[in-house]
Design an enzyme around this catalytic site. Sequence first.
Site, PDB file in Angstrom:
ATOM      1  N   ASP A 104      25.527  23.978  14.485  1.00 52.22           N
ATOM      2  CA  ASP A 104      26.664  24.053  15.215  1.00 52.22           C
ATOM      3  C   ASP A 104      27.258  22.538  15.294  1.00 52.22           C
ATOM      4  OD1 ASP A 104      26.714  26.686  15.418  1.00 52.22           O
ATOM      5  OD2 ASP A 104      25.529  26.716  17.094  1.00 52.22           O
ATOM      6  N   LEU A 105      26.211  21.658  15.088  1.00 48.80           N
ATOM      7  CA  LEU A 105      26.674  20.141  15.317  1.00 48.80           C
ATOM      8  C   LEU A 105      27.015  19.486  16.661  1.00 48.80           C
ATOM      9  CD1 LEU A 105      28.758  19.826  12.005  1.00 48.80           C
ATOM     10  CD2 LEU A 105      26.543  18.704  12.338  1.00 48.80           C
ATOM     11  N   HIS A 106      27.202  20.507  17.623  1.00 49.21           N
ATOM     12  CA  HIS A 106      27.351  20.121  19.063  1.00 49.21           C
ATOM     13  C   HIS A 106      26.769  20.997  20.028  1.00 49.21           C
ATOM     14  CE1 HIS A 106      30.676  17.357  17.600  1.00 49.21           C
ATOM     15  NE2 HIS A 106      30.891  18.547  17.012  1.00 49.21           N
ATOM     16  N   PRO A 107      26.229  20.586  21.177  1.00 51.71           N
ATOM     17  CA  PRO A 107      25.602  21.382  22.028  1.00 51.71           C
ATOM     18  C   PRO A 107      26.387  22.221  22.748  1.00 51.71           C
ATOM     19  CG  PRO A 107      25.643  19.064  22.750  1.00 51.71           C
ATOM     20  CD  PRO A 107      26.411  19.088  21.420  1.00 51.71           C
ATOM     21  N   ARG A 113      28.512  17.439  25.579  1.00 56.37           N
ATOM     22  CA  ARG A 113      29.309  17.201  24.440  1.00 56.37           C
ATOM     23  C   ARG A 113      30.440  15.966  24.947  1.00 56.37           C
ATOM     24  NH1 ARG A 113      30.074  22.653  24.496  1.00 56.37           N
ATOM     25  NH2 ARG A 113      31.959  22.499  25.513  1.00 56.37           N
TER      26      ARG A 113
END
Length: 196
Positions: A104-107, A113
Amino acid sequence: MIRLLSLLNFVAVWFHNSKARRFVECEESVKFTRNAFVYNHGDKKNIKLGSHVLIDGIIECYEKGELIVGDFSYIGRARVFAAHCVDIGKGVYISDGVVVMDSDLHPISGRKRYDDLVAWRRDGVFPDVYTDIIYKKTVLADFVWVGANVSILKGVTIGEGAIIAAGSVVTKDVEAWTIVGGNPAKLIREIPEHER
Ligand SMILES: CC(C)(COP(=O)(O)OP(=O)(O)OC[C@H]1O[C@@H](n2cnc3c(N)ncnc32)[C@H](O)[C@@H]1OP(=O)(O)O)[C@@H](O)C(=O)NCCC(=O)NCCS
């Protein structure tokens, strides 16, 4: 004049290809268009492109990522993110506007974020794509065709020869030699033996 312009274009394309090749493992038959871009945040060996691959989009590989693209595959004006492992087979078509990812590349946490954005934009620290982030290998088997503006999410395996209809969001595995479409992508039909 026209000769001079085509010479300049040739030099620009040659220069662009040599630059892109510095960040990937590939042979001379691989081509990058002038639109192509390689972001390799790790080692050169993390991106392996097979023979005669054509890249017209963006390939992005992170420190612990691995991106493999098989012979004669084509990546249009798409973006492929490999934080963990994206394995693309041979003879795969990836149309314009496609996004392929293995994470997802971001939390999920909005606070984290925000902290990542602040650290990145104010302090020049590139966002951490590993802490608190789920990543799963994504596979596009041989002869897959991904239609325009499709999103392929983490952990999905698309079976051999499958076709993903334009605009789909693929969240689950796709059987070989089937056509799927929609959001989330669902079976449209099987591709019979004589059409394969
Ligand atoms: C995948 C594709 C090739 C299939 O074409 P096809 O076999 O002629 O499919 P049809 O148009 O007969 O549609 C079959 C069914 O799928 C549905 N369908 C077709 N495309 C769809 C899509 N993008 N999303 C959701 N459903 C779709 C149709 O509504 C139809 O449903 P129905 O049977 O309930 O009426 C085509 O739908 C497609 O996506 N083309 C775009 C290819 C592309 O992006 N090219 C870019 C250049 S490489």
